[in-house]
Design a protein around this motif. Sequence first.
Motif, mmCIF file in Angstrom:
data_model
loop_
_atom_site.group_PDB
_atom_site.id
_atom_site.type_symbol
_atom_site.label_atom_id
_atom_site.label_comp_id
_atom_site.label_asym_id
_atom_site.label_seq_id
_atom_site.Cartn_x
_atom_site.Cartn_y
_atom_site.Cartn_z
ATOM 1 N N GLY A 86 0.828 -1.206 0.000
ATOM 2 C CA GLY A 86 0.000 0.000 0.000
ATOM 3 C C GLY A 86 0.860 1.252 0.000
ATOM 4 N N ILE A 87 1.929 1.213 0.797
ATOM 5 C CA ILE A 87 2.871 2.343 0.833
ATOM 6 C C ILE A 87 3.532 2.509 -0.532
ATOM 7 N N LEU A 88 3.878 1.386 -1.172
ATOM 8 C CA LEU A 88 4.488 1.447 -2.499
ATOM 9 C C LEU A 88 3.527 2.075 -3.507
ATOM 10 N N ARG A 89 2.258 1.689 -3.477
ATOM 11 C CA ARG A 89 1.274 2.273 -4.392
ATOM 12 C C ARG A 89 1.196 3.791 -4.215
ATOM 13 N N ARG A 90 1.140 4.221 -2.945
ATOM 14 C CA ARG A 90 1.036 5.664 -2.680
ATOM 15 C C ARG A 90 2.270 6.402 -3.184
ATOM 16 N N GLU A 91 3.444 5.799 -3.007
ATOM 17 C CA GLU A 91 4.682 6.433 -3.450
ATOM 18 C C GLU A 91 4.729 6.538 -4.971
ATOM 19 N N LEU A 92 4.259 5.491 -5.663
ATOM 20 C CA LEU A 92 4.230 5.520 -7.124
ATOM 21 C C LEU A 92 3.275 6.609 -7.628
ATOM 22 N N LYS A 93 2.109 6.731 -6.998
ATOM 23 C CA LYS A 93 1.157 7.766 -7.397
ATOM 24 C C LYS A 93 1.724 9.161 -7.159
ATOM 25 N N LYS A 94 2.483 9.312 -6.059
ATOM 26 C CA LYS A 94 3.097 10.594 -5.753
ATOM 27 C C LYS A 94 4.126 10.979 -6.815
ATOM 28 N N LEU A 95 4.951 9.985 -7.249
ATOM 29 C CA LEU A 95 5.951 10.251 -8.266
ATOM 30 C C LEU A 95 5.313 10.509 -9.637
ATOM 31 N N ALA A 96 4.177 9.858 -9.878
ATOM 32 C CA ALA A 96 3.509 9.999 -11.173
ATOM 33 C C ALA A 96 2.722 11.301 -11.298
ATOM 34 N N LYS A 97 2.246 11.826 -10.193
ATOM 35 C CA LYS A 97 1.339 12.983 -10.226
ATOM 36 C C LYS A 97 1.879 14.169 -11.025
ATOM 37 N N PRO A 98 3.158 14.594 -10.833
ATOM 38 C CA PRO A 98 3.654 15.747 -11.605
ATOM 39 C C PRO A 98 3.732 15.481 -13.105
ATOM 40 N N LEU A 99 3.763 14.200 -13.501
ATOM 41 C CA LEU A 99 3.907 13.860 -14.912
ATOM 42 C C LEU A 99 2.574 13.794 -15.639
ATOM 43 N N LEU A 100 1.465 13.698 -14.894
ATOM 44 C CA LEU A 100 0.160 13.481 -15.512
ATOM 45 C C LEU A 100 -0.379 14.715 -16.230
ATOM 46 N N ASP A 101 0.213 15.888 -15.958
ATOM 47 C CA ASP A 101 -0.204 17.096 -16.673
ATOM 48 C C ASP A 101 0.208 17.031 -18.143
ATOM 49 N N GLU A 102 1.278 16.279 -18.414
ATOM 50 C CA GLU A 102 1.817 16.221 -19.770
ATOM 51 C C GLU A 102 1.540 14.894 -20.464
ATOM 52 N N LYS A 103 1.194 13.849 -19.704
ATOM 53 C CA LYS A 103 1.057 12.512 -20.279
ATOM 54 C C LYS A 103 -0.329 11.937 -20.046
ATOM 55 N N GLU A 104 -0.787 11.169 -21.024
ATOM 56 C CA GLU A 104 -2.070 10.489 -20.891
ATOM 57 C C GLU A 104 -1.996 9.404 -19.824
ATOM 58 N N PRO A 114 18.502 -10.551 -11.196
ATOM 59 C CA PRO A 114 17.662 -11.753 -11.156
ATOM 60 C C PRO A 114 17.327 -12.151 -9.715
ATOM 61 N N ASN A 115 16.123 -12.632 -9.527
ATOM 62 C CA ASN A 115 15.695 -13.250 -8.259
ATOM 63 C C ASN A 115 15.512 -12.286 -7.086
ATOM 64 N N VAL A 116 15.385 -10.981 -7.350
ATOM 65 C CA VAL A 116 15.119 -10.060 -6.240
ATOM 66 C C VAL A 116 13.620 -9.921 -5.974
ATOM 67 N N GLY A 117 12.781 -10.509 -6.823
ATOM 68 C CA GLY A 117 11.344 -10.515 -6.563
ATOM 69 C C GLY A 117 10.544 -9.560 -7.418
ATOM 70 N N LYS A 118 11.073 -9.181 -8.574
ATOM 71 C CA LYS A 118 10.402 -8.206 -9.446
ATOM 72 C C LYS A 118 9.003 -8.680 -9.866
ATOM 73 N N SER A 119 8.917 -9.882 -10.384
ATOM 74 C CA SER A 119 7.620 -10.381 -10.862
ATOM 75 C C SER A 119 6.627 -10.586 -9.724
ATOM 76 N N THR A 120 7.131 -10.999 -8.556
ATOM 77 C CA THR A 120 6.243 -11.175 -7.403
ATOM 78 C C THR A 120 5.634 -9.850 -6.985
ATOM 79 N N ILE A 121 6.423 -8.759 -7.056
ATOM 80 C CA ILE A 121 5.907 -7.432 -6.721
ATOM 81 C C ILE A 121 4.811 -7.032 -7.699
ATOM 82 N N ILE A 122 5.026 -7.292 -8.996
ATOM 83 C CA ILE A 122 4.006 -6.965 -10.000
ATOM 84 C C ILE A 122 2.716 -7.725 -9.708
ATOM 85 N N ASN A 123 2.838 -9.018 -9.428
ATOM 86 C CA ASN A 123 1.653 -9.829 -9.125
ATOM 87 C C ASN A 123 0.905 -9.293 -7.911
ATOM 88 N N THR A 124 1.671 -8.888 -6.891
ATOM 89 C CA THR A 124 1.062 -8.390 -5.660
ATOM 90 C C THR A 124 0.357 -7.061 -5.902
#
Length: 356
Positions: A86-104, A114-124
């Motif tokens: 949940g904290i990660l989602r909020r942080e991503l939205k915070k980083l994305a917010k300034p960019l949304l004025d220019e991007k769809e 390898p093996n640090v858990g990238k795909s597991t994070i996406i699934n979660t």
Amino acid sequence: MKQRKAWKVVREVIDEADVIVEVVDARDPIGTRNRKLERLVQEEGKPLLIVMNKADLVPKEWAEDYKRKSEVPVVFISARERKGTGILRRELKKLAKPLLDEKERVKVALIGYPNVGKSTIINTLKGKRAVGTAPIPGYTKGKQLIRLSKRLWLLDSPGVVPIDDFDELVIKGGFPADKIEEPVRPALKLISRILETRREAITEKFGIEAESEEEILRRIGEKRGLIKAGGEVDLEETARWLLREWQTGRFTLFASEEEKSRDFVWDFKEILEGVERELLLDPRRILWRYGDELRERLDNQKRAGVREIEGVTVGIATGFKKCDSALKFLEELTGKSAIASECFGKKWKGVVAILD
């Protein structure tokens, strides 16, 4: 994939994405953060977020201290335990917010070793099985866009940071420890990294206070009983054993609560040297010869000693209330099964065992 080609793919991912997330193993931040990647992202002027996965395996205080000292924003999560997402989602939205004025829509790329858990994070984050996961380097194939919200998308791609040399490949588990022809160099590099990151881990795991990497490796061999004919430590076998412990996660920067609860001291070096000298590979014969010395050390302090002799492991453990507990402790300590054992003691008990 060759180094140059692999880095070309990483650069393409950075070019396409609007926000970059570097996925790092919280148990080994120095080993799994990549400064070259971070420089590339900063040169492109794109937002960078460090996501420390597997944070359930490190103490909260240590994680908070690391976060305060980091020059790059850090979020600690455990994708497997679904903690911190949940904290990660909020942080991503915070980083994305300034960019949304220019991007769809804003595209977020996850990049890491390898093996640090990238795909597991996406699934979660997605909430269902959006991407296949497997503990195989380079498993993610092709390129996908995965919707997180109406205007925030995850770019799943082969954003795998290439491993620069063979020693790093070994340390990161990309090559089996048992098959390494020259294991000492990667083992020394691993010890150096542990000393730099959290040197207490060596003391907690092995009871060693030595300064140099070579001395630490030698003393680990002594404690494990990995001795060659003539009495010298078998450094190659010790190095393989250490790398195997690291690759399998039995040894990390932080002891588990279970490991802390079973604190013990290494002991019985002289007795085990005598056992090897006299080739006593029967627990009853060992007790007949050294029983008095062992009983003198029986108290509430857990003690243990092991030694490899003639292809089997001789183990001694004392300071337990039950014989079964002492034997189980030896099996967990060595990763082997007892083929013969003898218990001794009254209030506090000990066990002598042959393990294979």
